[in-house]
Design a protein around this motif. Structure first.
Motif, PDB file in Angstrom:
ATOM      1  N   PHE A  65      -7.058   4.611   1.204  1.00 10.01           N
ATOM      2  CA  PHE A  65      -8.002   5.573   1.771  1.00 10.01           C
ATOM      3  C   PHE A  65      -8.825   4.974   2.899  1.00 10.01           C
ATOM      4  O   PHE A  65      -9.215   5.676   3.826  1.00 10.01           O
ATOM      5  N   GLU A  66      -9.078   3.690   2.852  1.00 10.08           N
ATOM      6  CA  GLU A  66      -9.785   3.032   3.949  1.00 10.08           C
ATOM      7  C   GLU A  66      -9.042   3.268   5.265  1.00 10.08           C
ATOM      8  O   GLU A  66      -9.648   3.398   6.318  1.00 10.08           O
ATOM      9  N   ARG A  67      -7.729   3.332   5.190  1.00  7.32           N
ATOM     10  CA  ARG A  67      -6.909   3.555   6.382  1.00  7.32           C
ATOM     11  C   ARG A  67      -6.774   5.031   6.747  1.00  7.32           C
ATOM     12  O   ARG A  67      -6.329   5.369   7.831  1.00  7.32           O
ATOM     13  N   LEU A  68      -7.161   5.921   5.832  1.00 11.15           N
ATOM     14  CA  LEU A  68      -6.959   7.352   6.053  1.00 11.15           C
ATOM     15  C   LEU A  68      -8.237   8.149   6.284  1.00 11.15           C
ATOM     16  O   LEU A  68      -8.167   9.344   6.552  1.00 11.15           O
ATOM     17  N   TRP A  69      -9.413   7.526   6.184  1.00 10.57           N
ATOM     18  CA  TRP A  69     -10.661   8.291   6.310  1.00 10.57           C
ATOM     19  C   TRP A  69     -10.694   9.140   7.575  1.00 10.57           C
ATOM     20  O   TRP A  69     -11.066  10.312   7.527  1.00 10.57           O
ATOM     21  N   ALA A  70     -10.354   8.571   8.714  1.00  9.69           N
ATOM     22  CA  ALA A  70     -10.438   9.325   9.970  1.00  9.69           C
ATOM     23  C   ALA A  70      -9.503  10.526   9.976  1.00  9.69           C
ATOM     24  O   ALA A  70      -9.820  11.556  10.567  1.00  9.69           O
ATOM     25  N   TYR A  71      -8.371  10.405   9.318  1.00 14.01           N
ATOM     26  CA  TYR A  71      -7.424  11.515   9.253  1.00 14.01           C
ATOM     27  C   TYR A  71      -7.912  12.589   8.274  1.00 14.01           C
ATOM     28  O   TYR A  71      -7.738  13.788   8.515  1.00 14.01           O
ATOM     29  N   ILE A  72      -8.534  12.168   7.209  1.00  9.89           N
ATOM     30  CA  ILE A  72      -9.049  13.114   6.206  1.00  9.89           C
ATOM     31  C   ILE A  72     -10.220  13.896   6.776  1.00  9.89           C
ATOM     32  O   ILE A  72     -10.322  15.103   6.598  1.00  9.89           O
TER      33      ILE A  72
ATOM     34  N   LEU B  61       0.819  -1.206   0.000  1.00 13.30           N
ATOM     35  CA  LEU B  61       0.000   0.000   0.000  1.00 13.30           C
ATOM     36  C   LEU B  61       0.856   1.260   0.000  1.00 13.30           C
ATOM     37  O   LEU B  61       1.716   1.423   0.856  1.00 13.30           O
ATOM     38  N   PRO B  62       0.592   2.167  -0.933  1.00  8.05           N
ATOM     39  CA  PRO B  62       1.368   3.417  -0.998  1.00  8.05           C
ATOM     40  C   PRO B  62       0.843   4.479  -0.023  1.00  8.05           C
ATOM     41  O   PRO B  62       0.515   5.589  -0.408  1.00  8.05           O
ATOM     42  N   ILE B  63       0.752   4.106   1.261  1.00  9.72           N
ATOM     43  CA  ILE B  63       0.177   5.018   2.254  1.00  9.72           C
ATOM     44  C   ILE B  63       1.005   6.287   2.409  1.00  9.72           C
ATOM     45  O   ILE B  63       0.460   7.390   2.438  1.00  9.72           O
ATOM     46  N   ALA B  64       2.299   6.161   2.515  1.00 10.03           N
ATOM     47  CA  ALA B  64       3.148   7.343   2.734  1.00 10.03           C
ATOM     48  C   ALA B  64       3.046   8.317   1.558  1.00 10.03           C
ATOM     49  O   ALA B  64       2.956   9.531   1.761  1.00 10.03           O
ATOM     50  N   ARG B  65       3.018   7.810   0.354  1.00 11.85           N
ATOM     51  CA  ARG B  65       2.917   8.675  -0.827  1.00 11.85           C
ATOM     52  C   ARG B  65       1.582   9.427  -0.816  1.00 11.85           C
ATOM     53  O   ARG B  65       1.525  10.640  -1.011  1.00 11.85           O
ATOM     54  N   THR B  66       0.512   8.717  -0.547  1.00  9.68           N
ATOM     55  CA  THR B  66      -0.806   9.343  -0.524  1.00  9.68           C
ATOM     56  C   THR B  66      -0.900  10.358   0.599  1.00  9.68           C
ATOM     57  O   THR B  66      -1.456  11.443   0.430  1.00  9.68           O
ATOM     58  N   TRP B  67      -0.342  10.031   1.763  1.00 13.11           N
ATOM     59  CA  TRP B  67      -0.332  10.966   2.901  1.00 13.11           C
ATOM     60  C   TRP B  67       0.360  12.272   2.508  1.00 13.11           C
ATOM     61  O   TRP B  67      -0.153  13.358   2.787  1.00 13.11           O
ATOM     62  N   ARG B  68       1.508  12.175   1.852  1.00 11.01           N
ATOM     63  CA  ARG B  68       2.246  13.388   1.449  1.00 11.01           C
ATOM     64  C   ARG B  68       1.446  14.210   0.436  1.00 11.01           C
ATOM     65  O   ARG B  68       1.462  15.435   0.492  1.00 11.01           O
ATOM     66  N   VAL B  69       0.756  13.547  -0.478  1.00 13.08           N
ATOM     67  CA  VAL B  69      -0.071  14.270  -1.449  1.00 13.08           C
ATOM     68  C   VAL B  69      -1.182  15.024  -0.726  1.00 13.08           C
ATOM     69  O   VAL B  69      -1.439  16.191  -1.006  1.00 13.08           O
TER      70      VAL B  69
ATOM     71  N   GLU C   3      -3.273  12.540  -8.441  1.00 14.24           N
ATOM     72  CA  GLU C   3      -2.179  12.416  -7.472  1.00 14.24           C
ATOM     73  C   GLU C   3      -2.664  11.757  -6.188  1.00 14.24           C
ATOM     74  O   GLU C   3      -1.947  11.004  -5.554  1.00 14.24           O
ATOM     75  N   GLY C   4      -3.892  12.065  -5.775  1.00 15.25           N
ATOM     76  CA  GLY C   4      -4.442  11.514  -4.546  1.00 15.25           C
ATOM     77  C   GLY C   4      -4.833  10.060  -4.669  1.00 15.25           C
ATOM     78  O   GLY C   4      -4.643   9.275  -3.764  1.00 15.25           O
ATOM     79  N   GLY C   5      -5.398   9.708  -5.804  1.00 14.91           N
ATOM     80  CA  GLY C   5      -5.662   8.306  -6.058  1.00 14.91           C
ATOM     81  C   GLY C   5      -7.101   7.835  -6.021  1.00 14.91           C
ATOM     82  O   GLY C   5      -7.361   6.669  -6.221  1.00 14.91           O
ATOM     83  N   LEU C   6      -8.051   8.724  -5.769  1.00 15.86           N
ATOM     84  CA  LEU C   6      -9.431   8.253  -5.747  1.00 15.86           C
ATOM     85  C   LEU C   6     -10.160   8.450  -7.074  1.00 15.86           C
ATOM     86  O   LEU C   6     -11.317   8.120  -7.183  1.00 15.86           O
ATOM     87  N   CYS C   7      -9.471   8.982  -8.067  1.00 17.54           N
ATOM     88  CA  CYS C   7     -10.125   9.132  -9.362  1.00 17.54           C
ATOM     89  C   CYS C   7     -10.111   7.797 -10.098  1.00 17.54           C
ATOM     90  O   CYS C   7      -9.384   6.868  -9.743  1.00 17.54           O
ATOM     91  N   GLU C   8     -10.907   7.688 -11.104  1.00 20.00           N
ATOM     92  CA  GLU C   8     -11.067   6.417 -11.812  1.00 20.00           C
ATOM     93  C   GLU C   8      -9.852   5.997 -12.628  1.00 20.00           C
ATOM     94  O   GLU C   8      -9.792   4.870 -13.090  1.00 20.00           O
ATOM     95  N   LEU C   9      -8.895   6.869 -12.798  1.00 19.97           N
ATOM     96  CA  LEU C   9      -7.738   6.564 -13.637  1.00 19.97           C
ATOM     97  C   LEU C   9      -6.560   5.982 -12.878  1.00 19.97           C
ATOM     98  O   LEU C   9      -5.512   5.764 -13.456  1.00 19.97           O
TER      99      LEU C   9
ATOM    100  N   ALA D 138     -15.638  -2.806   4.305  1.00 16.58           N
ATOM    101  CA  ALA D 138     -16.149  -1.951   3.243  1.00 16.58           C
ATOM    102  C   ALA D 138     -17.195  -0.956   3.741  1.00 16.58           C
ATOM    103  O   ALA D 138     -17.918  -0.384   2.962  1.00 16.58           O
ATOM    104  N   ILE D 139     -17.300  -0.747   5.028  1.00 16.95           N
ATOM    105  CA  ILE D 139     -18.288   0.175   5.561  1.00 16.95           C
ATOM    106  C   ILE D 139     -17.640   1.544   5.720  1.00 16.95           C
ATOM    107  O   ILE D 139     -16.593   1.689   6.337  1.00 16.95           O
TER     108      ILE D 139
END
Length: 87
Positions: free
Chosen positions: A72-79, A7-15, A57-63, A33-34
């Motif tokens: 993102f499942e791991r980052l929802w609470a932080y977002i 999982l690219p967690i660190a990269r996504t966090w920095r973005v 860059e963030g990663g939630l787009c369809e591309l 999945a909830i």
């Protein structure tokens, strides 16, 4: 769940949060999945942060790589500003 090879967690966090907000040493989350967010939490989240998440860059787009959903499942609470829920 935090295997950097999977999982690219660190990269996504920095973005999302930039270089000044350090990635926590441990990310608490509940796997599954909830997902729900209150209207208040959504409204207090800066639109710029949501735009970054939804962009390529963030990663939630369809591309982007489908694995980003797991990140993102791991980052929802932080977002959405509920870090106390994952401590």
């Amino acid at each position: 769940p935090h295997q950097s090879k999977l999982l690219p967690i660190a990269r996504t966090w920095r973005v999302l949060f930039g270089p000044t907000r350090l990635l926590p040493r441990w990310l608490g989350f509940t796997p599954g999945a909830i997902f729900a967010v209150s209207r208040e939490a959504l409204l207090r989240t800066p639109m710029a942060l949501l735009d970054k998440a939804l962009g390529p860059e963030g990663g939630l787009c369809e591309l982007t790589d489908p694995i980003n959903g797991h990140v993102f499942e791991r980052l929802w609470a932080y977002i959405f500003g509920d870090e106390a829920a994952v401590r």
